[in-house]
Design an enzyme around this catalytic site. Structure first.
Site, short mmCIF file in Angstrom:
data_model
loop_
_atom_site.label_atom_id
_atom_site.label_comp_id
_atom_site.label_asym_id
_atom_site.label_seq_id
_atom_site.Cartn_x
_atom_site.Cartn_y
_atom_site.Cartn_z
N ARG A 168 -4.87 3.36 12.23
CA ARG A 168 -5.11 2.05 12.24
C ARG A 168 -5.96 0.88 13.24
O ARG A 168 -5.52 0.40 13.23
CB ARG A 168 -3.36 1.78 12.64
CG ARG A 168 -2.95 0.60 11.98
CD ARG A 168 -1.65 0.46 12.45
NE ARG A 168 -0.31 0.37 11.76
CZ ARG A 168 0.29 0.55 10.46
NH1 ARG A 168 -0.29 1.48 10.45
NH2 ARG A 168 1.45 -0.08 9.99
N LYS A 177 0.73 -1.05 0.17
CA LYS A 177 -0.35 -0.05 0.03
C LYS A 177 1.07 1.56 -0.06
O LYS A 177 0.59 1.76 -0.64
CB LYS A 177 -0.88 0.38 0.96
CG LYS A 177 -0.99 0.32 2.34
CD LYS A 177 -1.80 0.25 3.35
CE LYS A 177 -0.67 0.07 5.17
NZ LYS A 177 -0.12 0.09 5.63
N ARG A 203 11.28 -9.69 1.88
CA ARG A 203 12.17 -7.88 2.48
C ARG A 203 12.89 -8.75 4.18
O ARG A 203 13.61 -7.51 3.92
CB ARG A 203 10.55 -6.96 3.22
CG ARG A 203 10.70 -5.96 2.54
CD ARG A 203 9.64 -4.85 2.36
NE ARG A 203 9.23 -4.79 3.72
CZ ARG A 203 7.69 -4.08 4.16
NH1 ARG A 203 6.89 -3.58 2.87
NH2 ARG A 203 6.79 -3.52 5.40
N ARG A 220 13.79 -3.28 6.44
CA ARG A 220 13.80 -2.41 8.00
C ARG A 220 13.62 -2.66 9.01
O ARG A 220 13.36 -4.88 9.78
CB ARG A 220 11.86 -1.82 7.93
CG ARG A 220 11.71 -0.73 7.52
CD ARG A 220 10.76 0.17 6.48
NE ARG A 220 9.12 -1.54 7.42
CZ ARG A 220 8.40 -1.12 7.49
NH1 ARG A 220 8.20 -0.48 6.53
NH2 ARG A 220 7.63 -1.58 8.35
P1 ADP Z 1 3.29 -1.36 7.94
O1 ADP Z 1 1.99 -1.57 7.31
O2 ADP Z 1 3.84 -2.27 6.83
O3 ADP Z 1 3.19 -2.39 9.15
P2 ADP Z 1 3.83 1.19 8.22
O4 ADP Z 1 5.40 1.32 7.71
O5 ADP Z 1 2.70 1.39 7.96
O6 ADP Z 1 4.20 -0.85 7.52
O7 ADP Z 1 4.19 0.99 9.88
C1 ADP Z 1 5.40 0.32 10.70
C2 ADP Z 1 5.43 0.84 12.31
O8 ADP Z 1 4.84 1.94 12.60
C3 ADP Z 1 3.68 -0.30 13.25
O9 ADP Z 1 4.11 -1.63 13.00
C4 ADP Z 1 3.71 0.43 14.04
O10 ADP Z 1 4.09 0.11 15.46
C5 ADP Z 1 3.85 2.02 13.97
N1 ADP Z 1 3.20 2.87 13.10
C6 ADP Z 1 2.94 3.09 12.02
N2 ADP Z 1 1.18 3.88 11.69
C7 ADP Z 1 1.16 4.04 12.80
C8 ADP Z 1 -0.03 4.29 13.72
N3 ADP Z 1 -1.26 5.04 12.64
N4 ADP Z 1 -0.55 4.56 14.72
C9 ADP Z 1 -0.01 3.13 15.69
N5 ADP Z 1 0.87 2.86 15.62
C10 ADP Z 1 1.79 3.23 13.26
#
Ligand code: ADP
Length: 190
Positions: free
Chosen positions: A90, A15, A127, A133
């Protein structure tokens, strides 16, 4: 007011890639909470210090911190004419906080990128093997998928219940193929 679009989908669905591309076509800012939080960690800000261990474990950063970060970002000039949210909200509490902050029109449409469980796991492990990451390791991946199912997937019902359509897009295929589907879904929905 320009487009106000939300991207939903499990970790590994692609996404971020699609969201970035669509935002640039639509001329709205791509607002990714994952990217913003990773930057905060890199810069060693107060927020970054609080978020680092939580992210490494695959858990969600507390709602209050993330909501404040997004509210600040949405108050910037470039977000006045629309935005594309990626990774936020989220969970239902974050969605309600966004509605409270911006008003009921905060979101116009949600696009859900769909990828089956086996394909997701294969992609995320791939990945991880590429040493990307720090939250892309085997234990954390399982945790992130579980958090997605428990916390984020309910938004697929939350938004329709709040009069925001969710359109599903098949996320299996090349980046270009999926992007065509995203643009088609957006056209069909508007
Ligand atoms: P992915 O969708 O691949 O898990 P993201 O880059 O969206 O990766 O998020 C990585 C991490 O950042 C999440 O696992 C969480 O710990 C934190 N995070 C991102 N967005 C949020 C959010 N809206 N609320 C809480 N934690 C978040």
């Amino acid at each position: 007011m320009g487009r106000r679009i939300l991207f939903l989908g499990p970790p590994g669905a692609g996404k971020g890639t699609q969201a970035k591309r669509l935002a640039s076509v639509l001329g709205v800012p791509h607002i990714s909470t994952g990217e913003m939080l990773r930057r905060a960690v890199e810069l060693g800000t107060e927020l970054g210090k609080k978020a680092e261990a939580i992210m490494a474990a695959g858990d969600l950063v507390p709602d209050g911190l993330v909501v404040a970060m997004v509210a600040e970002r949405l108050a910037e000039d470039d977000a006045r004419c629309g935005y594309l949210l990626d990774g936020f909200p989220r969970n239902a509490a974050q969605a309600a906080a966004l509605d409270a902050e911006i008003g009921e029109g905060a979101m116009e449409l949600a696009i859900s990128i769909e990828v089956g469980a086996d394909e997701l796991m294969a992609r995320l492990l791939g990945r991880a093997a590429e040493l990307g990451r720090s939250d892309d390791n085997e234990e954390t991946i399982g945790r992130r998928l579980q958090v997605y199912r428990d916390e984020t997937e309910p938004l697929l019902d939350y938004y329709p219940a709040h009069s925001v359509d969710v359109v599903g897009v098949d996320g299996v295929g090349s980046i270009d193929e999926v992007f065509v589907r995203v643009v088609t879904a957006l056209g069909d929905a508007s």
